[in-house]
Design an enzyme around this catalytic site. Structure first.
Site, PDB file in Angstrom:
ATOM      1  N   ARG A 128      40.647 -11.842  48.408  1.00  0.00           N
ATOM      2  CA  ARG A 128      39.629 -11.545  47.405  1.00  0.00           C
ATOM      3  C   ARG A 128      39.299 -12.778  46.649  1.00  0.00           C
ATOM      4  O   ARG A 128      38.274 -13.091  46.056  1.00  0.00           O
ATOM      5  CB  ARG A 128      39.842 -10.326  46.378  1.00  0.00           C
ATOM      6  CG  ARG A 128      38.730 -10.186  45.652  1.00  0.00           C
ATOM      7  CD  ARG A 128      38.732  -8.658  44.956  1.00  0.00           C
ATOM      8  NE  ARG A 128      40.150  -8.159  44.713  1.00  0.00           N
ATOM      9  CZ  ARG A 128      40.871  -8.360  43.761  1.00  0.00           C
ATOM     10  NH1 ARG A 128      40.355  -9.455  42.894  1.00  0.00           N
ATOM     11  NH2 ARG A 128      41.876  -7.846  43.357  1.00  0.00           N
TER      12      ARG A 128
ATOM     13  N   TYR B  35      12.910 -10.884  39.535  1.00  0.00           N
ATOM     14  CA  TYR B  35      13.165  -9.857  40.562  1.00  0.00           C
ATOM     15  C   TYR B  35      13.551  -8.602  39.706  1.00  0.00           C
ATOM     16  O   TYR B  35      14.148  -8.352  39.006  1.00  0.00           O
ATOM     17  CB  TYR B  35      14.248 -10.375  41.393  1.00  0.00           C
ATOM     18  CG  TYR B  35      14.829  -9.509  42.552  1.00  0.00           C
ATOM     19  CD1 TYR B  35      14.017  -9.093  43.492  1.00  0.00           C
ATOM     20  CD2 TYR B  35      16.217  -9.326  42.514  1.00  0.00           C
ATOM     21  CE1 TYR B  35      14.412  -8.242  44.539  1.00  0.00           C
ATOM     22  CE2 TYR B  35      16.701  -8.360  43.610  1.00  0.00           C
ATOM     23  CZ  TYR B  35      15.772  -7.952  44.526  1.00  0.00           C
ATOM     24  OH  TYR B  35      16.262  -7.119  45.702  1.00  0.00           O
TER      25      TYR B  35
ATOM     26  N   ASP C 248      17.221 -18.410  38.897  1.00  0.00           N
ATOM     27  CA  ASP C 248      17.429 -17.992  40.227  1.00  0.00           C
ATOM     28  C   ASP C 248      16.789 -19.030  41.087  1.00  0.00           C
ATOM     29  O   ASP C 248      15.512 -18.783  40.864  1.00  0.00           O
ATOM     30  CB  ASP C 248      16.854 -16.525  40.368  1.00  0.00           C
ATOM     31  CG  ASP C 248      16.764 -15.717  41.736  1.00  0.00           C
ATOM     32  OD1 ASP C 248      16.923 -16.520  42.652  1.00  0.00           O
ATOM     33  OD2 ASP C 248      16.942 -14.419  41.520  1.00  0.00           O
TER      34      ASP C 248
ATOM     35  N   LYS D  63      18.724 -15.020  51.890  1.00  0.00           N
ATOM     36  CA  LYS D  63      17.400 -15.310  52.337  1.00  0.00           C
ATOM     37  C   LYS D  63      17.614 -16.729  53.248  1.00  0.00           C
ATOM     38  O   LYS D  63      17.930 -16.493  54.366  1.00  0.00           O
ATOM     39  CB  LYS D  63      16.515 -15.699  51.129  1.00  0.00           C
ATOM     40  CG  LYS D  63      16.655 -14.483  49.796  1.00  0.00           C
ATOM     41  CD  LYS D  63      16.319 -13.232  50.363  1.00  0.00           C
ATOM     42  CE  LYS D  63      16.362 -12.263  49.241  1.00  0.00           C
ATOM     43  NZ  LYS D  63      16.322 -10.958  49.399  1.00  0.00           N
TER      44      LYS D  63
HETATM   45  C1  LIG Z   1      14.446 -13.930  44.076  1.00  0.00           C
HETATM   46  C2  LIG Z   1      15.557 -12.897  44.432  1.00  0.00           C
HETATM   47  N1  LIG Z   1      16.757 -13.013  43.965  1.00  0.00           N
HETATM   48  C3  LIG Z   1      17.742 -12.200  44.225  1.00  0.00           C
HETATM   49  C4  LIG Z   1      17.581 -11.385  45.245  1.00  0.00           C
HETATM   50  C5  LIG Z   1      18.667 -10.310  45.448  1.00  0.00           C
HETATM   51  O1  LIG Z   1      19.418 -10.674  46.725  1.00  0.00           O
HETATM   52  P1  LIG Z   1      20.092  -9.677  47.573  1.00  0.00           P
HETATM   53  O2  LIG Z   1      19.297  -8.896  48.142  1.00  0.00           O
HETATM   54  O3  LIG Z   1      20.999 -10.440  48.414  1.00  0.00           O
HETATM   55  O4  LIG Z   1      20.830  -8.833  46.617  1.00  0.00           O
HETATM   56  C6  LIG Z   1      16.493 -11.171  45.896  1.00  0.00           C
HETATM   57  C7  LIG Z   1      16.027 -10.205  47.057  1.00  0.00           C
HETATM   58  O5  LIG Z   1      14.820  -9.876  47.422  1.00  0.00           O
HETATM   59  C8  LIG Z   1      15.443 -11.973  45.498  1.00  0.00           C
HETATM   60  O6  LIG Z   1      14.042 -11.938  46.062  1.00  0.00           O
END
Ligand SMILES: Cc1ncc(COP(=O)(O)O)c(C=O)c1O
Length: 387
Positions: free
Chosen positions: A50, A103, A176, A201
């Site tokens: 972990r 998000y 982010d 992504k």
């Molecule tokens: C800008 C952004 N941040 C975070 C996330 C979250 O990622 P995850 O789907 O891996 O939890 C997303 C998912 O679409 C996103 O578009």
């Protein structure tokens, strides 16, 4: 070293005279220590699954090199990278400044989860500068959270200005950075303390694994992130860490192609009568375009389009006509996607004024001519449904 080189050398195995080119998957929960002393010493590096295997360390090293940070830690999803980065710095009675275009699940974590533990959130305009952020800061503000460009509507934020205001008030700036893949901009160099990616992504790049990365700019920040993840019991499978590391080796080539295809699609879409507005940081009409030109070296494959108002049955016909663009959540994989989105449902500090339907496109790696034919087919279905 330049990014293209970092992406090929960082996180590779060096310990043996002959070794695989890329760090392989090491799956483990338990590690065995030959002696008592090895156990005491070993517990400081690789000690328990972990806490990370050499596969995790290799991905962390590669992301740290790409983001230009002090240290990277992994989370089981992009969302948990966001939530753990908030939890690391707040306690009951604290205050968070969250960008209005974040998000949606990141927003909800503040509104619903942090609220239950006595942490208050104020949402702010993504176009806020130093003065506006300074005016919203409170003595108990611990985190200013940015996402640039913003989810769904692509406003680009002035990170250096926001960082100045956050730091003057004793808060950390967490960004982010998923849209840029860590390749087209470097939030830590612009003043942020933490840069997050949903590696799900572009780093993974093949729509087949979920991983989050959290890169800190200094040791104190990194320690707080490490302890938050540790105490939450976060774990990333070694296989998924490997997939993200493997994806990173081709990140720059893929992103350049995503950019090229997106730019071509934007050019094509701009000529269509059905299109009201393009939401893409590279467009002069996109809020924050001049900041994008200053702080980014390019644009990835994700952008939005506002259509002229159309009735729902016509819109359904439009979506159902696509053969290449898939209707699906997430993005950053090799495939093209299109999604109907509703920005008006996910903001409270600013108003969404467009009447027409909003589409989010992800330009994949397909041949651009095939993608244009697919779009043409959808627009024909849209027109036919309105006759
Ligand atoms: C800008 C952004 N941040 C975070 C996330 C979250 O990622 P995850 O789907 O891996 O939890 C997303 C998912 O679409 C996103 O578009």
């Amino acid at each position: 070293m330049k990014d293209n080189t970092k992406l090929t050398v960082a996180g590779r195995p060096h310990q043996r005279p002959a070794h695989p080119v890329n760090t392989p998957v090491e799956r483990a929960s338990t590690y065995l220590f030959p002696t008592y002393d090895d156990y005491v010493e070993g517990a400081k590096s690789i000690s328990y699954g972990r806490l990370g295997t050499p596969t995790h360390r290799a991905l962390e090293e590669a992301v740290t090199a790409l983001e230009g940070g002090f240290e990277t830690r992994l989370a089981p999803s992009g969302l948990q990278a966001c939530t753990a980065s908030l939890l690391a710095f707040v306690e009951a009675g604290d205050h968070v400044l969250m960008v209005d275009t974040a998000y949606d699940p990141t927003r909800k974590f503040c509104d619903r989860f942090l609220k239950r533990f006595g942490v208050e959130t104020t949402f702010y305009d993504p176009l806020a500068g130093e003065e506006e952020i300074a005016a919203l800061m409170r003595p108990n503000t611990k985190v200013v959270f940015a996402e640039s460009p913003g989810s769904l509507t692509f406003e680009v934020q002035d990170l250096p200005a926001i960082a100045r205001a956050a730091h003057a008030g004793g808060a950390r700036l967490v960004v982010d950075n998923t849209w840029s893949g860590g390749y087209f901009t470097k939030p830590l160099a612009l003043g942020a303390d933490v840069s997050i990616q949903a590696a799900t992504k572009y780093l993974v790049g093949h729509a087949d694994a979920l991983v989050g990365t959290i890169t800190s700019t200094d040791e104190r920040t990194a320690q707080k992130i490490f302890h938050a993840l540790l105490q939450l019991g976060s774990n990333v499978s070694a296989d998924d860490a490997y997939l993200a590391l493997r994806g990173m080796r081709t990140l720059s080539a893929r992103l350049e192609r995503h950019q090229e295809n997106a730019n071509e699609l934007v050019k094509w879409l701009k000529k269509r009568d059905e299109v009201e507005r393009i939401l893409h940081p590279g467009q002069k009409t996109c809020p924050g375009h001049t900041v994008w030109k200053r702080d980014f070296t390019g644009a990835s494959g994700l952008f939005g389009v506002v259509l002229r108002p159309a009735p729902l049955p016509a819109l359904k016909a439009f979506f159902n006509a696509f053969k290449l663009f898939g209707i699906g959540f997430s993005w950053g994989g090799f495939e093209s996607l299109v999604l109907p989105v509703k920005p008006e449902n996910y903001r409270t500090a600013t108003e969404w004024r467009e009447d027409g339907p909003v589409l989010r496109f992800h330009a994949g790696l397909e041949d651009i001519e095939d993608l244009k034919i697919d779009l043409e087919r959808a627009f024909m279905a849209l027109a036919a449904a309105q006759k």
